[in-house]
Scaffold this active site. Structure first.
Site, PDB file in Angstrom:
ATOM      1  N   LYS A 208       0.838  -1.194   0.000  1.00 30.56           N
ATOM      2  CA  LYS A 208       0.000   0.000   0.000  1.00 30.56           C
ATOM      3  C   LYS A 208       0.878   1.252   0.000  1.00 30.56           C
ATOM      4  CE  LYS A 208      -3.510   2.239   2.840  1.00 30.56           C
ATOM      5  NZ  LYS A 208      -4.414   2.130   3.976  1.00 30.56           N
ATOM      6  N   GLU A 214      10.593  -4.665   4.384  1.00 29.46           N
ATOM      7  CA  GLU A 214      10.634  -6.096   4.040  1.00 29.46           C
ATOM      8  C   GLU A 214      10.303  -6.277   2.553  1.00 29.46           C
ATOM      9  OE1 GLU A 214       9.060  -4.802   6.626  1.00 29.46           O
ATOM     10  OE2 GLU A 214       9.177  -6.102   8.399  1.00 29.46           O
ATOM     11  N   GLY A 269      -4.782  -2.083   5.194  1.00 31.92           N
ATOM     12  CA  GLY A 269      -3.995  -3.234   4.721  1.00 31.92           C
ATOM     13  C   GLY A 269      -4.678  -4.559   5.003  1.00 31.92           C
ATOM     14  N   ARG A 270      -5.165  -4.715   6.244  1.00 34.58           N
ATOM     15  CA  ARG A 270      -5.754  -6.010   6.628  1.00 34.58           C
ATOM     16  C   ARG A 270      -7.176  -6.178   6.106  1.00 34.58           C
ATOM     17  NH1 ARG A 270      -4.473  -2.616  10.632  1.00 34.58           N
ATOM     18  NH2 ARG A 270      -6.087  -1.779  12.002  1.00 34.58           N
ATOM     19  N   GLU A 355      -4.422  -6.758  14.986  1.00 37.20           N
ATOM     20  CA  GLU A 355      -3.930  -5.437  14.589  1.00 37.20           C
ATOM     21  C   GLU A 355      -5.079  -4.415  14.693  1.00 37.20           C
ATOM     22  OE1 GLU A 355      -2.209  -4.333  10.546  1.00 37.20           O
ATOM     23  OE2 GLU A 355      -0.353  -4.809  11.560  1.00 37.20           O
ATOM     24  N   HIS A 386      -4.578 -33.420  17.909  1.00 42.00           N
ATOM     25  CA  HIS A 386      -3.451 -34.254  18.355  1.00 42.00           C
ATOM     26  C   HIS A 386      -2.321 -33.391  18.875  1.00 42.00           C
ATOM     27  CE1 HIS A 386      -5.230 -38.013  16.889  1.00 42.00           C
ATOM     28  NE2 HIS A 386      -5.823 -37.202  16.010  1.00 42.00           N
ATOM     29  N   LYS A 506       9.812  -0.857  14.211  1.00 47.07           N
ATOM     30  CA  LYS A 506      10.362  -0.494  12.887  1.00 47.07           C
ATOM     31  C   LYS A 506      11.441   0.576  13.050  1.00 47.07           C
ATOM     32  CE  LYS A 506       6.138  -0.785  10.097  1.00 47.07           C
ATOM     33  NZ  LYS A 506       5.238  -0.010   9.257  1.00 47.07           N
TER      34      LYS A 506
HETATM   35  O1  F6P Z   1       2.326  -4.205   9.965  1.00 46.71           O
HETATM   36  C1  F6P Z   1       1.979  -2.896   9.681  1.00 46.71           C
HETATM   37  C2  F6P Z   1       1.421  -2.746   8.298  1.00 46.71           C
HETATM   38  O2  F6P Z   1       1.236  -1.386   8.089  1.00 46.71           O
HETATM   39  C3  F6P Z   1       0.120  -3.509   8.075  1.00 46.71           C
HETATM   40  O3  F6P Z   1      -0.988  -2.864   8.584  1.00 46.71           O
HETATM   41  C4  F6P Z   1       0.121  -3.655   6.602  1.00 46.71           C
HETATM   42  O4  F6P Z   1      -0.798  -4.617   6.193  1.00 46.71           O
HETATM   43  C5  F6P Z   1       1.558  -4.039   6.368  1.00 46.71           C
HETATM   44  O5  F6P Z   1       2.280  -3.248   7.301  1.00 46.71           O
HETATM   45  C6  F6P Z   1       2.084  -3.852   4.981  1.00 46.71           C
HETATM   46  O6  F6P Z   1       2.043  -2.517   4.565  1.00 46.71           O
HETATM   47  P1  F6P Z   1       2.217  -2.123   3.055  1.00 46.71           P
HETATM   48  O7  F6P Z   1       1.136  -2.740   2.260  1.00 46.71           O
HETATM   49  O8  F6P Z   1       2.172  -0.634   3.020  1.00 46.71           O
HETATM   50  O9  F6P Z   1       3.567  -2.632   2.585  1.00 46.71           O
END
Ligand code: F6P
Length: 545
Positions: A208, A214, A269-270, A355, A386, A506
């Site tokens: 987003k 990452e 995002g979620r 979250e 199990h 972060k």
């Molecule tokens: O973990 C924090 C967060 O902002 C989430 O809410 C989101 O889904 C994720 O990082 C990834 O963010 P982006 O889509 O901006 O890379």
């Protein structure tokens, strides 16, 4: 509407005293008192059957919980969300995942602009692109068709697509391989790409913000892998597309913004699996199945928006969660899907719920004096039986469970499905009713074992029974949990749509990174624990010992 603080609501106190009245009553007693409980406490809507009879509730409990929802202003909060009000107050944003599945022609306004036509324009662009990949019309840099699709994203930009892809794998085009890379651990991208031919691989960089470390690290590694193998920077144009709200950063990465699929700041995002973030899923299952999934979402949205609270699936599930969380002190919720394809559902729901509702201040920024979101976890049945079900049955903790099952299997193989579902039904029965000392003794169990073989029972569970795991069913199920989380966030008077809690880690990681990477970095200046750990890591990271 302004609502008094939660514990000052009239119904809150009544629920507390009601809990004291019924806390000692066993589910065995509740079923004996109301022999038709199994059907009386059940609901069916939007293709989902919910049996909530195996909960420690009476008709009075449900009345009071519904009253709590009303006093909490849930109705006006629902209307505010659906009409595009900026209910995400800390980020001053509307919360409109429901617009992502609004049918063409419906109007939803944000800042005076109808957002629905834009949603459908992106869906069309996605469908055209997915069609090209699926048919082989889209060629890679060397002229070969795409056979592998790798989504690079994390959090909502990963968990939704991978959960839904796994859930709908049976509907996927099997000639395509789909993989999902999320972890900044290089082993993730290395393993995801090691057996792929770069000339046949498409990367979808899903972020987003397009600033997530990452995702960008993985995307740069994938880019280098692709360019090195194909020997040409221009290969990026045929092997990378982006899903983002940030066109400037996408262009900076080197992806043509013509190959960018957009969405909007009012999609969290979620809550984004049904936006362009679901591009990998749409490529896998095809635009028609994707549309069916959106229809399922929309059906549940409409049910949630219009049904009276006492007959409203997300409302009832949400209120039952509040009941255990706040009145019985339960800390957790196990979500137990009895369907192998839902292997990633619990991980997805962890982000969705934790979250969203892992908050300690209310909407006005005041510290809350009650418990908020639960710890969500689970794995598909029967594997958990199990492993950790022992603790649910005989441990000392109260663990409410959601059981999710389907009447029809996608893989009818001999006895498998009946065996699976026999376990599904047996578990909720065993949890609720247990096994008394008299029953154990009647089985001829030796004295020394008797206490160990008693099942106290009285463990609450919901059963969600659907017909078949179709794209619509998946949409309905996910929307059900989305709205349930919203119901609970409303009761707890928190903002379910921000996530400031992920920031500090972060920032600190950003500070520590140069301390690990630069050979001449000065000694670390943190607390004594962090310093010692960093010193040790620096000493050993080369592997020389
Ligand atoms: O973990 C924090 C967060 O902002 C989430 O809410 C989101 O889904 C994720 O990082 C990834 O963010 P982006 O889509 O901006 O890379």
């Amino acid at each position: 509407m302004s609502v008094p603080k939660l514990r000052q609501l009239a119904t809150w106190g009544r629920l507390e005293s009601h809990q004291r009245e019924i806390a000692a009553i066993h589910l065995r007693q509740l079923f004996a008192d109301e022999p038709d409980r199994g059907t009386r406490y059940s609901l069916e809507a939007a293709g989902v059957y919910l049996d909530y009879s195996k909960n420690r509730v009476t008709a009075k409990t449900l009345d009071l919980l519904v009253q709590l929802a009303e006093e909490s202003g849930l109705r006006s909060r629902i209307d505010a969300m659906f009409s595009g009000e900026k209910i995400n107050v800390t980020e001053r944003r509307a919360v409109l995942h429901v617009a992502l599945r609004a049918p063409r022609g419906q109007q939803i306004f944000v800042d005076g602009k109808d957002v629905v036509p834009g949603v459908h324009a992106v869906l069309e662009k996605m469908a055209a692109f997915a069609g090209q990949i699926r048919s082989g019309a889209w060629k890679g840099h060397t002229g070969k068709p795409i056979k592998n699709v790798v989504n690079i994203g994390i959090g909502g930009s990963d968990l939704g697509p991978v959960m839904a892809y796994e859930a709908l794998r049976d509907y996927s085009q099997r000639s395509l391989t789909c993989r999902f890379v999320s972890n900044v651990d290089g082993s993730d991208v290395a393993e995801a790409t090691r057996d792929l031919d770069p000339a046949e691989t498409l990367f979808i960089v899903s972020s987003k913000t397009f600033t997530t470390i990452e995702t960008l690290t993985n995307a740069h590694t994938a880019r280098a892998w692709c360019v090195q193998a194909l020997g040409d920077e221009r290969a990026v144009a045929r092997h990378f597309v982006a899903v983002s709200t940030n066109a400037a950063e996408v262009a900076k990465f080197g992806i043509d913004t013509a190959n960018m699929f957009g969405f909007w700041d009012w999609v969290g995002g979620r809550y984004s699996v049904d936006s362009a973030i679901g591009l990998s899923l749409m490529i896998a299952v095809g635009p028609e199945n994707f549309r069916q999934m959106l229809n399922g979402f929309h059906e549940m949205d409409e049910h949630f928006r219009t049904a009276p609270f006492a007959r409203n699936l997300p409302v009832i599930l949400g209120l039952l969660g509040v009941w255990y969380n706040n009145f019985f002190g339960a800390e957790t919720l196990a979500v137990l899907p009895y369907d192998h394809y839902l292997g990633r559902l619990s991980a997805y729901l962890q982000q969705l719920d934790m979250e969203s509702n892992g908050k300690q201040v209310d909407l006005a920024g005041n510290r809350v004096d009650y418990s908020t979101g639960p710890i969500v976890w689970g794995t598909p049945g029967t594997n958990g039986q199990h492993a950790y079900y022992q603790l649910i049955h005989q441990g000392t903790k109260l663990i409410p469970c959601d059981f999710i099952g389907f009447c029809q299997t996608l893989n009818p193989l001999g006895r498998h499905h009946d065996l699976l579902m026999a376990n599904f039904f047996a578990q909720t029965e065993a949890l609720a009713f247990g096994k008394t000392e008299a029953d154990v003794r009647a089985d001829g169990v030796p004295d020394f074992q008797v206490p160990h073989r008693i099942f106290a029972g009285n463990h609450p569970s919901n059963t969600l029974l659907l017909e078949r795991l179709t794209p619509e069913a998946l949409g309905r199920l996910v929307a059900l949990y989305e709205h349930k989380v919203f119901v609970q966030g409303t009761i707890w008077q928190i903002n379910s749509f921000d996530q400031w809690g992920v920031e500090l880690g972060k920032v600190l990681a950003g500070r520590i990174t140069p301390e690990l990477e630069s050979p001449g970095a000065p000694p670390p200046a943190h607390d004594s624990s962090t310093n010692a750990l960093i010193r040790r890591y620096r000493r050993l990271k080369g592997g020389a010992g």
